[in-house]
Scaffold this active site. Structure first.
Site, mmCIF file in Angstrom:
data_model
loop_
_atom_site.group_PDB
_atom_site.id
_atom_site.type_symbol
_atom_site.label_atom_id
_atom_site.label_comp_id
_atom_site.label_asym_id
_atom_site.label_seq_id
_atom_site.Cartn_x
_atom_site.Cartn_y
_atom_site.Cartn_z
ATOM 1 C CB CYS A 126 -1.013 -0.053 1.167
ATOM 2 S SG CYS A 126 -1.789 -1.622 1.285
ATOM 3 C CG HIS A 268 -3.010 3.094 2.124
ATOM 4 N ND1 HIS A 268 -3.705 2.589 0.826
ATOM 5 C CD2 HIS A 268 -3.125 1.837 2.797
ATOM 6 C CE1 HIS A 268 -4.280 1.352 0.833
ATOM 7 N NE2 HIS A 268 -3.824 0.962 2.037
ATOM 8 C CG ASN A 299 -6.823 -1.161 1.436
ATOM 9 O OD1 ASN A 299 -6.124 -0.804 0.462
ATOM 10 N ND2 ASN A 299 -6.342 -1.386 2.780
#
Ligand SMILES: CC(C)(COP(=O)(O)OP(=O)(O)OC[C@H]1O[C@@H](n2cnc3c(N)ncnc32)[C@H](O)[C@@H]1OP(=O)(O)O)[C@@H](O)C(=O)NCCC(=O)NCCS
Length: 343
Positions: A126, A268, A299
């Site tokens: 990520c 993020h 996500n």
């Protein structure tokens, strides 16, 4: 030859680097919380209040890592006012390109028309987009590259156990891309990055591919079991909410800025509560525009930051020229953050 005799030649181009254009691709299929609740024992209310997610996108068979990357990349190239042949370096950040070799970047470069570009993949989960921007910034400033295409792309739905309550509602698919090129003024701040491999076990594949193939033993009824992502959510949440706010503050400090100079904040998109905890810790002004793309997108790991920036620019909530703090964090554990000027 002594060091004094060696005359290094550095190509002449603007001394700094900037993000010239951004593009993104969202898979067509919207998966809402009601659908997730047919897969796991959960409720729409629990998912919304614990993660902020209302719906996410899962890629269909034709929306491959390559297809999504190319769609995002073409938009980024066009918005940068470039022809694909002017892209001389392609960096693809992903953990879901399922070929060990060749890299996704080399074939994406060819298919895009960035013929002969230097091309490689990076694995920084990520944090991958911010790692890519940091490398692109350095490559441009040293004159090694002129136009670097940085892509963050994931098909996390391929590696998610859709019956796992701790991950099935979180992970999603998509791609984001940015062109980093020369700039007469600074437009990408120093990166603050790092890792903590002692905590690698917190977000990891259930087992490596070789063990997954071996454990099937050839006579397991369903054949080899596909490894999936496993996450210990609570410690990841604590690490992200507290440690990452400090890293973001350091990125701001290293860019020579103060909290009240930041106009846009794009962490993020891991969990809305992590974003809120970071916001409180950073004491950013009320006026700061905060990315909350997770609500509609879930996500998407390396893709989440460019997807969120593109959405803010498209909606008019953020504008070209604004200063934006970005920070990515995830499996490794790894993190990276920097201040950028929006394209
Ligand atoms: C995953 C996450 C949302 C879970 O939230 P949490 O508050 O830590 O939840 P817990 O695992 O402690 O579970 C709390 C309760 O909810 C229940 N629960 C867990 N998953 C559930 C689900 N999907 N639906 C409904 N209930 C659930 C648990 O059984 C537990 O019930 P109990 O209190 O009766 O025992 C949260 O830990 C998180 O967001 N972590 C960070 C994840 C992340 O950002 N990862 C990406 C980093 S890149």
């Amino acid at each position: 030859m002594t060091a004094a005799e060696l005359r290094l030649h550095v190509p002449e181009q603007d001394r700094y680097a900037k993000i010239m254009g951004i593009g993104s691709y969202r898979p067509r299929r919207v998966v809402d919380n009601a659908e997730i609740c047919t897969l796991i024992d959960s409720t729409d209310e629990w998912i919304r209040t614990r993660s902020g997610i209302r719906e996410r996108r899962w890629a269909s068979a034709d929306e491959t890592v390559h297809m999504m990357s190319l769609a995002a990349a073409r938009t980024a190239v066009e918005r940068s006012g470039l022809h694909p042949a002017q892209v001389d370096t392609v960096i693809v950040s992903t953990v879901t390109h399922l070929w060990q070799t060749p890299s996704a970047a080399a074939t994406i470069a060819s298919e895009l028309g960035a013929t002969g570009a230097a091309a490689f993949d990076i694995s920084a989960a990520c944090a991958g987009f911010c790692y890519g921007v940091a490398m692109a910034d350095s490559l441009v400033r040293t004159g090694s590259s002129t136009h670097v295409l940085v892509i963050g792309v994931e098909r996390l739905s391929d590696l998610t156990n859709r019956g796992d309550r701790s991950t099935a509602f979180i992970f999603a698919d998509g791609a984001g891309a940015a062109i980093v090129g020369p700039s007469p003024t600074p437009a990408i701040g120093p990166v603050v990055w790092g890792s903590d491999g002692d905590q690698a076990h917190l977000i990891t594949q259930t087992e490596p591919w070789d063990r997954a193939m071996d454990s099937a033993g050839g006579d397991s009824p369903g054949g080899p079991q596909w490894p999936v992502l496993r996450m210990d959510g609570k410690p990841v949440f604590k690490w992200a909410a507290f440690t990452m706010a400090k890293a973001a503050a350091e990125a701001l400090d290293r860019a020579g800025g103060a909290a009240d100079e930041i106009e846009v904040f794009v962490p993020h998109q891991a969990n809305m509560r992590i974003t809120d905890a970071m916001l409180r810790a950073l004491r950013l002004p009320e006026s700061v525009v905060v990315a909350r793309d997770i609500e509609r997108q879930g996500n998407t790991s390396a893709a989440s930051i460019p997807l969120a920036i593109d959405a803010l620019l498209a909606s008019g909530e953020a504008r070209s020229g604004q200063t934006c703090l970005i920070i990515g964090f995830g499996a490794g554990l790894v993190y990276a953050g920097q201040v950028i000027v929006l394209p």
